[in-house]
Scaffold this active site. Sequence first.
Site, PDB file in Angstrom:
ATOM      1  N   VAL A  95     -72.116  26.481  71.738  1.00 50.94           N
ATOM      2  CA  VAL A  95     -71.589  25.509  69.899  1.00 50.94           C
ATOM      3  C   VAL A  95     -72.701  24.344  69.854  1.00 50.94           C
ATOM      4  CG1 VAL A  95     -69.001  26.328  70.557  1.00 50.94           C
ATOM      5  CG2 VAL A  95     -69.760  23.956  70.938  1.00 50.94           C
ATOM      6  N   ARG A 138     -76.779  18.796  63.754  1.00 48.30           N
ATOM      7  CA  ARG A 138     -75.196  18.345  64.387  1.00 48.30           C
ATOM      8  C   ARG A 138     -74.555  17.650  63.223  1.00 48.30           C
ATOM      9  NH1 ARG A 138     -76.585  16.178  69.753  1.00 48.30           N
ATOM     10  NH2 ARG A 138     -79.367  15.328  69.863  1.00 48.30           N
ATOM     11  N   ASP A 150     -76.376  19.735  68.936  1.00 44.58           N
ATOM     12  CA  ASP A 150     -77.217  20.269  68.570  1.00 44.58           C
ATOM     13  C   ASP A 150     -77.574  21.664  68.953  1.00 44.58           C
ATOM     14  OD1 ASP A 150     -77.685  18.827  71.321  1.00 44.58           O
ATOM     15  OD2 ASP A 150     -80.157  19.284  70.044  1.00 44.58           O
ATOM     16  N   GLU A 163     -67.658  11.521  75.368  1.00 48.29           N
ATOM     17  CA  GLU A 163     -68.769  12.340  75.309  1.00 48.29           C
ATOM     18  C   GLU A 163     -68.306  13.435  74.428  1.00 48.29           C
ATOM     19  OE1 GLU A 163     -71.200  13.557  76.226  1.00 48.29           O
ATOM     20  OE2 GLU A 163     -72.119  13.213  78.657  1.00 48.29           O
ATOM     21  N   ASP A 164     -69.609  14.323  74.091  1.00 49.18           N
ATOM     22  CA  ASP A 164     -69.022  15.388  72.880  1.00 49.18           C
ATOM     23  C   ASP A 164     -68.951  16.875  73.259  1.00 49.18           C
ATOM     24  OD1 ASP A 164     -72.310  15.746  74.214  1.00 49.18           O
ATOM     25  OD2 ASP A 164     -72.714  16.566  72.925  1.00 49.18           O
ATOM     26  N   LYS A 180     -66.388  22.468  79.016  1.00 44.38           N
ATOM     27  CA  LYS A 180     -65.960  24.070  78.899  1.00 44.38           C
ATOM     28  C   LYS A 180     -66.665  24.166  80.720  1.00 44.38           C
ATOM     29  CE  LYS A 180     -69.787  25.182  75.910  1.00 44.38           C
ATOM     30  NZ  LYS A 180     -71.839  25.742  76.208  1.00 44.38           N
ATOM     31  N   ASP A 212     -70.348  19.881  80.072  1.00 39.21           N
ATOM     32  CA  ASP A 212     -70.728  21.905  80.712  1.00 39.21           C
ATOM     33  C   ASP A 212     -71.076  21.322  82.017  1.00 39.21           C
ATOM     34  OD1 ASP A 212     -71.767  23.650  80.062  1.00 39.21           O
ATOM     35  OD2 ASP A 212     -73.815  23.077  79.956  1.00 39.21           O
TER      36      ASP A 212
HETATM   37  P1  IMP Z   1     -73.310  18.779  81.100  1.00 40.05           P
HETATM   38  O1  IMP Z   1     -74.693  17.269  81.455  1.00 40.05           O
HETATM   39  O2  IMP Z   1     -74.441  19.753  81.549  1.00 40.05           O
HETATM   40  O3  IMP Z   1     -71.979  18.273  81.587  1.00 40.05           O
HETATM   41  O4  IMP Z   1     -73.995  18.897  79.251  1.00 40.05           O
HETATM   42  C1  IMP Z   1     -74.346  17.301  79.004  1.00 40.05           C
HETATM   43  C2  IMP Z   1     -75.212  17.843  77.415  1.00 40.05           C
HETATM   44  O5  IMP Z   1     -75.528  19.061  77.687  1.00 40.05           O
HETATM   45  C3  IMP Z   1     -73.676  17.390  76.071  1.00 40.05           C
HETATM   46  O6  IMP Z   1     -73.519  16.071  76.366  1.00 40.05           O
HETATM   47  C4  IMP Z   1     -74.694  17.871  75.263  1.00 40.05           C
HETATM   48  O7  IMP Z   1     -74.939  17.394  74.829  1.00 40.05           O
HETATM   49  C5  IMP Z   1     -75.432  19.644  76.194  1.00 40.05           C
HETATM   50  N1  IMP Z   1     -74.852  20.243  76.015  1.00 40.05           N
HETATM   51  C6  IMP Z   1     -73.823  20.810  76.732  1.00 40.05           C
HETATM   52  N2  IMP Z   1     -73.509  22.162  76.379  1.00 40.05           N
HETATM   53  C7  IMP Z   1     -73.420  22.206  75.102  1.00 40.05           C
HETATM   54  C8  IMP Z   1     -72.961  23.631  73.833  1.00 40.05           C
HETATM   55  O8  IMP Z   1     -72.216  24.279  74.019  1.00 40.05           O
HETATM   56  N3  IMP Z   1     -73.923  22.652  72.215  1.00 40.05           N
HETATM   57  C9  IMP Z   1     -74.762  21.923  72.410  1.00 40.05           C
HETATM   58  N4  IMP Z   1     -74.749  21.295  73.648  1.00 40.05           N
HETATM   59  C10 IMP Z   1     -74.771  21.470  74.396  1.00 40.05           C
HETATM   60 MG    MG Z   2     -77.684  17.931  73.234  1.00 37.29          MG
END
Ligand code: IMP
Ligand code: MG
Length: 179
Positions: A152, A164, A158, A98-99, A130, A102
Amino acid sequence: MERIFGRPIVTQEEMRARIRELGRQITADYAGKDLILVGVLKGAYAFYADLARAIRIPMRVDFIIVTSYNSKTRTSGKVKIVADLTEDIRGRDVLLVEDIVDSGLTVQYLVKTLAKRKPRSIKVCTLLSKPERRKVDAQVDYVGFKIPNKYVVGYGLDYQQKYRNLPYLAVLDTVEEPV
Ligand code: IMP
Ligand code: MG
């Protein structure tokens, strides 16, 4: 890039060094296993390419495309598989790449969904985390960098589908994080 922008939060050198360490760790942990490295697109593409080449054991590569955020930065809270894996993961050792983790919703959904296909093991490697923003207790086994609660971009990540291709990670100060 029209110009260098944003505050760099992780430089290219720091990234290279940390990915080398992660590669060494994964190489040791997966020796003798049937590793399939699953990249979560699009965000993980840059990290994936570098991490894969830092892993020194035979392995399979595959990708899955998911959407969890809409075109801005706000989460819908829903995760959808847009394009599925092409490989069978049954009995294999899956490592999701994963990138960023969050809220944790994407990883939670993917682990739950892929576990139904009966892999031998499933683990998660994320470039960034995070921890302050976590809404669910998502499984994360390898973390590149823990970062503060900032939006970020770069190195695969992105803002509205752009930036990206920045070769480093930068903070976009103008972006308001959703609650
Ligand atoms: P989550 O499901 O909330 O854990 O986040 C999933 C997706 O949100 C990540 O795979 C990113 O594509 C996007 N994302 C969350 N925080 C950031 C950020 O700071 N910059 C860019 N993309 C983010
Ligand atoms: Mg994204």
